[in-house]
Design a protein around this motif. Structure first.
Motif, mmCIF file in Angstrom:
data_model
loop_
_atom_site.group_PDB
_atom_site.id
_atom_site.type_symbol
_atom_site.label_atom_id
_atom_site.label_comp_id
_atom_site.label_asym_id
_atom_site.label_seq_id
_atom_site.Cartn_x
_atom_site.Cartn_y
_atom_site.Cartn_z
ATOM 1 N N GLN A 1 -17.845 -1.227 -3.623
ATOM 2 C CA GLN A 1 -18.466 0.199 -3.232
ATOM 3 C C GLN A 1 -17.509 1.253 -3.450
ATOM 4 O OE1 GLN A 1 -17.534 -1.780 0.953
ATOM 5 N NE2 GLN A 1 -16.777 0.244 1.419
ATOM 6 N N PRO A 2 -18.173 2.592 -3.744
ATOM 7 C CA PRO A 2 -17.545 3.648 -3.812
ATOM 8 C C PRO A 2 -16.371 3.906 -2.661
ATOM 9 C CG PRO A 2 -19.675 4.111 -3.171
ATOM 10 C CD PRO A 2 -19.565 2.697 -3.346
ATOM 11 N N LEU A 3 -15.607 4.472 -3.177
ATOM 12 C CA LEU A 3 -14.245 4.811 -2.279
ATOM 13 C C LEU A 3 -14.494 6.358 -1.797
ATOM 14 C CD1 LEU A 3 -11.269 2.874 -3.525
ATOM 15 C CD2 LEU A 3 -12.918 2.227 -1.772
ATOM 16 N N GLU A 4 -15.457 6.640 -1.124
ATOM 17 C CA GLU A 4 -15.885 7.870 -0.688
ATOM 18 C C GLU A 4 -15.236 8.498 0.637
ATOM 19 O OE1 GLU A 4 -20.035 8.188 -0.698
ATOM 20 O OE2 GLU A 4 -20.180 7.950 -2.977
ATOM 21 N N THR A 5 -14.862 7.516 1.501
ATOM 22 C CA THR A 5 -14.547 7.896 2.801
ATOM 23 C C THR A 5 -13.299 7.009 3.309
ATOM 24 O OG1 THR A 5 -15.745 6.776 4.068
ATOM 25 C CG2 THR A 5 -16.606 8.611 3.731
ATOM 26 N N ARG A 6 -12.583 7.427 4.418
ATOM 27 C CA ARG A 6 -11.551 6.293 4.719
ATOM 28 C C ARG A 6 -12.197 5.049 5.473
ATOM 29 N NH1 ARG A 6 -6.431 8.346 5.696
ATOM 30 N NH2 ARG A 6 -6.168 10.505 5.449
ATOM 31 N N GLU A 7 -13.457 5.189 5.816
ATOM 32 C CA GLU A 7 -14.267 3.867 6.349
ATOM 33 C C GLU A 7 -14.241 2.829 5.121
ATOM 34 O OE1 GLU A 7 -14.798 6.954 7.385
ATOM 35 O OE2 GLU A 7 -14.346 6.727 9.277
ATOM 36 N N ASP A 8 -14.627 3.540 3.900
ATOM 37 C CA ASP A 8 -14.811 2.746 2.902
ATOM 38 C C ASP A 8 -13.621 2.109 2.272
ATOM 39 O OD1 ASP A 8 -17.410 3.590 2.691
ATOM 40 O OD2 ASP A 8 -17.172 5.192 1.215
ATOM 41 N N ILE A 9 -12.596 2.878 2.280
ATOM 42 C CA ILE A 9 -11.162 2.316 1.879
ATOM 43 C C ILE A 9 -10.751 1.139 2.998
ATOM 44 C CG2 ILE A 9 -8.664 2.798 1.666
ATOM 45 C CD1 ILE A 9 -9.473 5.747 1.086
ATOM 46 N N GLY B 1 -10.447 -2.640 2.059
ATOM 47 C CA GLY B 1 -9.058 -3.514 2.120
ATOM 48 C C GLY B 1 -9.306 -4.600 2.860
ATOM 49 N N THR B 2 -10.304 -4.714 3.623
ATOM 50 C CA THR B 2 -10.497 -6.066 4.248
ATOM 51 C C THR B 2 -11.090 -7.151 3.280
ATOM 52 O OG1 THR B 2 -11.190 -5.165 6.378
ATOM 53 C CG2 THR B 2 -12.120 -7.190 6.109
ATOM 54 N N ILE B 3 -12.271 -6.672 2.368
ATOM 55 C CA ILE B 3 -12.615 -7.668 1.376
ATOM 56 C C ILE B 3 -11.826 -8.271 0.567
ATOM 57 C CG2 ILE B 3 -14.193 -7.701 -0.619
ATOM 58 C CD1 ILE B 3 -15.933 -5.615 0.912
ATOM 59 N N ILE B 4 -10.531 -7.489 -0.068
ATOM 60 C CA ILE B 4 -9.619 -7.902 -0.881
ATOM 61 C C ILE B 4 -8.374 -8.598 -0.314
ATOM 62 C CG2 ILE B 4 -10.470 -6.239 -2.621
ATOM 63 C CD1 ILE B 4 -7.982 -4.620 -2.097
ATOM 64 N N TRP B 5 -8.416 -8.471 0.936
ATOM 65 C CA TRP B 5 -7.012 -8.937 1.701
ATOM 66 C C TRP B 5 -6.758 -10.472 1.392
ATOM 67 C CZ3 TRP B 5 -5.421 -12.794 4.878
ATOM 68 C CH2 TRP B 5 -4.327 -12.522 5.308
ATOM 69 N N PRO B 6 -5.715 -10.885 0.840
ATOM 70 C CA PRO B 6 -4.236 -10.106 1.087
ATOM 71 C C PRO B 6 -3.692 -9.115 0.042
ATOM 72 C CG PRO B 6 -3.944 -12.349 0.252
ATOM 73 C CD PRO B 6 -5.347 -12.278 0.610
ATOM 74 N N GLY B 7 -4.688 -9.059 -0.834
ATOM 75 C CA GLY B 7 -4.468 -7.893 -2.094
ATOM 76 C C GLY B 7 -4.620 -6.688 -1.251
ATOM 77 N N LYS B 8 -3.817 -5.508 -1.801
ATOM 78 C CA LYS B 8 -3.849 -4.384 -1.245
ATOM 79 C C LYS B 8 -4.193 -3.073 -2.343
ATOM 80 C CE LYS B 8 -1.078 -5.766 2.234
ATOM 81 N NZ LYS B 8 -1.053 -7.189 1.935
ATOM 82 N N LEU B 9 -4.836 -2.286 -1.606
ATOM 83 C CA LEU B 9 -5.657 -1.151 -2.478
ATOM 84 C C LEU B 9 -4.321 -0.298 -2.910
ATOM 85 C CD1 LEU B 9 -7.965 0.116 -3.810
ATOM 86 C CD2 LEU B 9 -8.455 1.323 -1.543
ATOM 87 N N ASP B 10 -4.127 -0.092 -4.167
ATOM 88 C CA ASP B 10 -3.196 0.994 -4.811
ATOM 89 C C ASP B 10 -4.233 1.924 -4.808
ATOM 90 O OD1 ASP B 10 -1.401 2.366 -6.174
ATOM 91 O OD2 ASP B 10 -1.505 1.212 -7.678
ATOM 92 N N CYS B 11 -3.891 3.054 -3.583
ATOM 93 C CA CYS B 11 -4.507 4.172 -3.475
ATOM 94 C C CYS B 11 -3.737 5.360 -2.894
ATOM 95 C CB CYS B 11 -5.939 4.071 -2.661
ATOM 96 S SG CYS B 11 -7.098 5.420 -2.268
ATOM 97 N N ASP B 12 -3.802 6.502 -3.277
ATOM 98 C CA ASP B 12 -2.979 7.545 -3.113
ATOM 99 C C ASP B 12 -3.057 8.047 -1.528
ATOM 100 O OD1 ASP B 12 -1.584 7.707 -5.546
ATOM 101 O OD2 ASP B 12 -2.907 9.331 -6.354
ATOM 102 N N SER B 13 -4.255 7.684 -1.130
ATOM 103 C CA SER B 13 -4.799 8.089 0.269
ATOM 104 C C SER B 13 -4.422 7.301 1.288
ATOM 105 C CB SER B 13 -6.258 8.418 0.151
ATOM 106 O OG SER B 13 -6.981 7.349 -0.261
ATOM 107 N N THR B 14 -3.876 5.937 0.808
ATOM 108 C CA THR B 14 -3.290 4.931 1.731
ATOM 109 C C THR B 14 -2.017 5.355 2.146
ATOM 110 O OG1 THR B 14 -4.989 3.501 0.995
ATOM 111 C CG2 THR B 14 -3.233 2.552 2.315
ATOM 112 N N THR B 15 -1.606 5.732 3.384
ATOM 113 C CA THR B 15 -0.135 5.867 3.607
ATOM 114 C C THR B 15 0.486 4.805 4.263
ATOM 115 O OG1 THR B 15 -0.908 8.385 4.271
ATOM 116 C CG2 THR B 15 1.126 7.570 4.882
ATOM 117 N N CYS B 16 1.832 4.806 4.041
ATOM 118 C CA CYS B 16 2.561 3.639 4.493
ATOM 119 C C CYS B 16 3.566 4.319 5.663
ATOM 120 C CB CYS B 16 3.349 2.984 3.347
ATOM 121 S SG CYS B 16 2.702 1.897 2.193
#
Length: 231
Positions: free
Chosen positions: A101-109, A113-128
């Protein structure tokens, strides 16, 4: 009761998944499925396929929550590891017939993230966020080394929290915390001096709720080890 085997060179297949009708009927399938995902990831396999045609309501809810996708005759979950960029994620999902799916909103991200777990999305908008946690609390959630060091029968460990997949963190900070994000748990030495003083776990930040202490505690106390006096 979970029956699984390696199907082909890259897939774990679960042919039977049954949960007893107990107070833990909603928690146990999530825990068992998470263990299956982690085992699959450690084995280097890329996908989990669930072919059991008679899944309970609790199991179906757990599958959706953990990122499994329903197909014509089964449930599929791609198992990624490490940080993945959008191109790699798209290729992995397409290889299993799942359109990214396109990453257009925080909900999409968050959903991806749920679908690919335990992988992590390498995305600038994801804060640690680096969050310190006392050892006396960490042992109830994720620090199994600490929990295992307690004497059997005298530990007081909250096993329901260890088996769960959700947790709550209460904070009075005025600094803005936004979801989705990642929380890095730093286990401090603590009052008993047994903490590792290391980052021991990473959680996905799914939701931030603001309110009065009583309102938030009433809503989330089942997910946390804090009593009212601690909040």
């Amino acid at each position: 009761l979970l029956c699984c085997h390696q199907s082909g060179e890259s897939q774990t297949e679960i042919t039977l998944l049954r949960i007893a009708d107990t107070s833990m009927a909603a928690t146990l399938p999530r825990n068992e499925l998470m263990e299956a995902i982690i085992t699959t990831a450690k084995s280097g396999l890329g996908c989990i396929r669930i072919s059991d045609p008679r899944l309970s309501t609790e199991v179906l809810a757990a599958l959706e929550e953990l990122g499994f996708t329903s197909t014509n005759d089964c449930w599929l979950k791609p198992v990624l590891t490490g940080f993945q960029n959008r191109t790699a994620i798209a290729a992995a999902l397409e290889s299993y017939g799942l359109l990214p799916q396109p990453l257009e909103t925080r909900e999409d991200i968050d959903s991806l993230g749920t679908i690919i777990w335990p992988g992590k999305l390498d995305c600038d908008s994801t804060t640690c966020y680096l969050v310190p946690i006392d050892a006396c609390w960490a042992e109830h959630f994720f620090d199994t080394d600490l929990a295992d060091s307690r004497l059997p029968g005298l530990s007081g460990i909250r096993e329901d929290l260890h088996l769960g997949v959700e947790g709550v963190y209460y904070s009075a900070t005025k600094i803005g915390i936004c979801a989705p994000g990642h929380i890095l748990w730093y286990v401090s030495k603590g009052r008993e001096g047994v903490g590792s003083m290391q980052v021991k776990a990473m959680s996905r930040l799914r939701e931030v709720a603001t309110g009065t202490p009583k309102t938030l505690f009433r809503r989330f106390n089942r997910l946390g080890v804090y009593g009212w006096k601690d909040v």
